[in-house]
Design a protein around this motif. Structure first.
Motif, short mmCIF file in Angstrom:
data_model
loop_
_atom_site.label_atom_id
_atom_site.label_comp_id
_atom_site.label_asym_id
_atom_site.label_seq_id
_atom_site.Cartn_x
_atom_site.Cartn_y
_atom_site.Cartn_z
N GLY A 55 -9.48 3.76 -1.55
CA GLY A 55 -8.93 4.87 -2.32
C GLY A 55 -7.44 5.08 -2.22
N ALA A 56 -6.71 4.05 -1.76
CA ALA A 56 -5.25 4.19 -1.61
C ALA A 56 -4.59 2.83 -1.78
CB ALA A 56 -4.91 4.79 -0.25
N VAL A 57 -3.28 2.86 -1.96
CA VAL A 57 -2.46 1.64 -1.97
C VAL A 57 -1.94 1.41 -0.55
CG1 VAL A 57 -0.33 0.59 -2.81
CG2 VAL A 57 -1.78 1.89 -4.38
N TYR A 58 -2.10 0.20 -0.06
CA TYR A 58 -1.57 -0.17 1.26
C TYR A 58 -0.54 -1.28 1.11
CZ TYR A 58 -5.32 2.40 3.67
OH TYR A 58 -6.16 3.38 4.16
N MET A 59 0.54 -1.16 1.88
CA MET A 59 1.58 -2.19 1.94
C MET A 59 2.00 -2.37 3.39
SD MET A 59 3.89 -0.73 -1.23
CE MET A 59 3.62 0.95 -0.68
N HIS A 60 2.40 -3.58 3.75
CA HIS A 60 2.93 -3.77 5.11
C HIS A 60 4.44 -3.94 5.03
CE1 HIS A 60 3.13 -8.03 4.07
NE2 HIS A 60 3.80 -8.25 5.18
N SER A 61 5.12 -3.56 6.10
CA SER A 61 6.57 -3.51 6.08
C SER A 61 7.12 -3.73 7.49
CB SER A 61 7.02 -2.14 5.55
OG SER A 61 8.42 -1.94 5.73
N HIS A 62 8.39 -4.12 7.54
CA HIS A 62 9.11 -4.08 8.82
C HIS A 62 9.14 -2.63 9.28
CE1 HIS A 62 12.48 -4.28 11.65
NE2 HIS A 62 12.24 -5.58 11.72
N PRO A 63 9.00 -2.38 10.58
CA PRO A 63 8.90 -0.98 11.04
C PRO A 63 10.18 -0.16 10.93
CG PRO A 63 8.91 -2.51 12.90
CD PRO A 63 8.80 -3.35 11.67
N MET A 64 11.27 -0.77 10.48
CA MET A 64 12.50 -0.02 10.28
C MET A 64 13.06 -0.37 8.90
SD MET A 64 14.37 -0.46 14.01
CE MET A 64 15.71 0.62 13.51
N GLY A 65 13.75 0.59 8.29
CA GLY A 65 14.35 0.31 7.00
C GLY A 65 14.52 1.57 6.17
N GLU A 66 15.33 1.45 5.12
CA GLU A 66 15.69 2.61 4.30
C GLU A 66 14.48 3.21 3.62
OE1 GLU A 66 18.84 3.90 0.77
OE2 GLU A 66 18.64 1.79 1.36
N LYS A 67 13.57 2.37 3.10
CA LYS A 67 12.43 2.94 2.37
C LYS A 67 11.57 3.79 3.29
CE LYS A 67 9.39 -1.11 2.67
NZ LYS A 67 10.34 -1.98 3.40
N ASP A 74 10.98 12.44 2.56
CA ASP A 74 10.31 13.00 1.38
C ASP A 74 9.15 12.08 1.04
OD1 ASP A 74 9.42 13.96 -1.03
OD2 ASP A 74 11.38 14.02 -2.00
N PRO A 75 7.91 12.47 1.33
CA PRO A 75 6.76 11.57 1.13
C PRO A 75 6.37 11.37 -0.33
CG PRO A 75 6.01 13.71 1.90
CD PRO A 75 7.51 13.75 1.94
N LYS A 76 6.93 12.13 -1.27
CA LYS A 76 6.58 11.95 -2.67
C LYS A 76 7.17 10.64 -3.18
CE LYS A 76 6.08 16.82 -3.92
NZ LYS A 76 6.59 17.92 -4.78
N VAL A 77 6.30 9.77 -3.72
CA VAL A 77 6.75 8.46 -4.19
C VAL A 77 6.09 8.14 -5.53
CG1 VAL A 77 7.13 7.55 -1.86
CG2 VAL A 77 4.88 7.26 -2.95
N ILE A 110 1.40 5.27 -10.57
CA ILE A 110 0.81 6.21 -9.61
C ILE A 110 1.90 7.15 -9.11
CG2 ILE A 110 -0.22 6.41 -7.29
CD1 ILE A 110 -1.58 3.72 -7.79
N LYS A 111 1.59 8.42 -9.07
CA LYS A 111 2.40 9.41 -8.37
C LYS A 111 1.61 9.86 -7.15
CE LYS A 111 4.58 11.17 -12.59
NZ LYS A 111 4.77 12.36 -13.46
N GLY A 112 2.23 9.81 -5.98
CA GLY A 112 1.46 10.15 -4.79
C GLY A 112 2.32 10.43 -3.58
N MET A 163 -2.94 9.00 -11.21
CA MET A 163 -2.94 7.56 -11.49
C MET A 163 -3.32 7.36 -12.95
SD MET A 163 -4.80 4.47 -9.39
CE MET A 163 -6.48 5.10 -9.54
N ARG A 164 -2.43 6.70 -13.69
CA ARG A 164 -2.66 6.49 -15.11
C ARG A 164 -2.37 5.04 -15.47
NH1 ARG A 164 -0.15 11.20 -18.78
NH2 ARG A 164 -1.70 10.31 -20.18
#
Length: 218
Positions: A55-67, A74-77, A110-112, A163-164
């Motif tokens: 029920g969600a989008v998952y992504m993996h990332s380096h543990p540090m960074g601007e995003k 601000d958790p709205k993305v 998606i807005k979430g 989600m549209r």
């Protein structure tokens, strides 16, 4: 001139109505784009590998960074996935009017809210889902919560608030007109290049010519 009512009916015809088909489309695509707001108020858009799971989008990332800093502030993305199907040159529709050029496409927006996953079991499930999507041939050891590598990466989870999906693959055309457009695409792209485009449009070919146009509903 197109009336407001006629325009809204056309827009509704472009909507993907099935949530299951939206999810199938998401997991068929290799890249999504996540948009967060930086410290100066500008949108930052980053292409990312991703998977829809639980029920969600998952992504993996380096543990540090601007995003990540943006998301913590601000958790709205926003999150967007699209597939360019085919460019339709203007002369398909009018001999000289360049404004008639068009594009066939599929997209999901998606807005979430973005959260950084801290639970080791959820992180491992997300990483395994990513591997299942991108390395379908297997040949790897499934990840478990206790493995150090699981704790060395960040897992971003986007929980959808909205989600549209939209698609424009000729479903708004009559069947004869779709077949006419299909013949134009074959002539411009060549049969082998046109086949995957026509398949998305619900059109089969026989002896190098478009033969059938199925009803399209997503």
């Amino acid at each position: 001139m197109c009336t407001a009512e006629a325009y809204m009916q056309l827009v509704k015809k472009f909507e993907i109505k099935s949530r299951d088909k939206i999810i199938d489309f998401l997991n068929s695509q290799p890249v999504g784009r996540v948009a967060s707001i930086d410290k100066n108020g500008y949108p930052q858009v980053i292409p990312m590998n991703f998977v829809w799971s639980e029920g969600a989008v998952y992504m993996h990332s380096h543990p540090m960074g601007e995003k990540l800093e943006n998301m913590l502030r601000d958790p709205k993305v926003g999150f967007e996935v699209d597939q360019h199907v085919c460019f339709l040159p203007s002369y398909y529709f009018h001999p000289t009017d360049a404004s008639q050029a068009d594009t066939l496409y599929i997209s999901v927006v998606i807005k979430g809210r973005a959260v950084l996953v801290s639970d080791g079991n959820e992180k491992a499930r997300a990483l395994n889902a990513l591997m299942e999507k991108y390395q379908k041939e297997g040949r790897y050891e499934p990840l478990a919560a206790e493995m150090p590598v699981v704790h060395e990466v960040a897992i971003i989870k986007i929980i959808p608030d909205e989600m549209r999906g939209k698609y424009k693959i000729g479903q708004h055309w009559s069947r004869p007109y779709r077949l006419k457009m299909a013949q134009n695409i074959i002539e411009r792209e060549g049969l082998e290049n046109a086949k995957p485009i026509l398949a998305i449009m619900g059109i089969e070919t026989k002896n190098g010519a478009p033969e059938a146009a199925s009803e399209l509903e997503m």
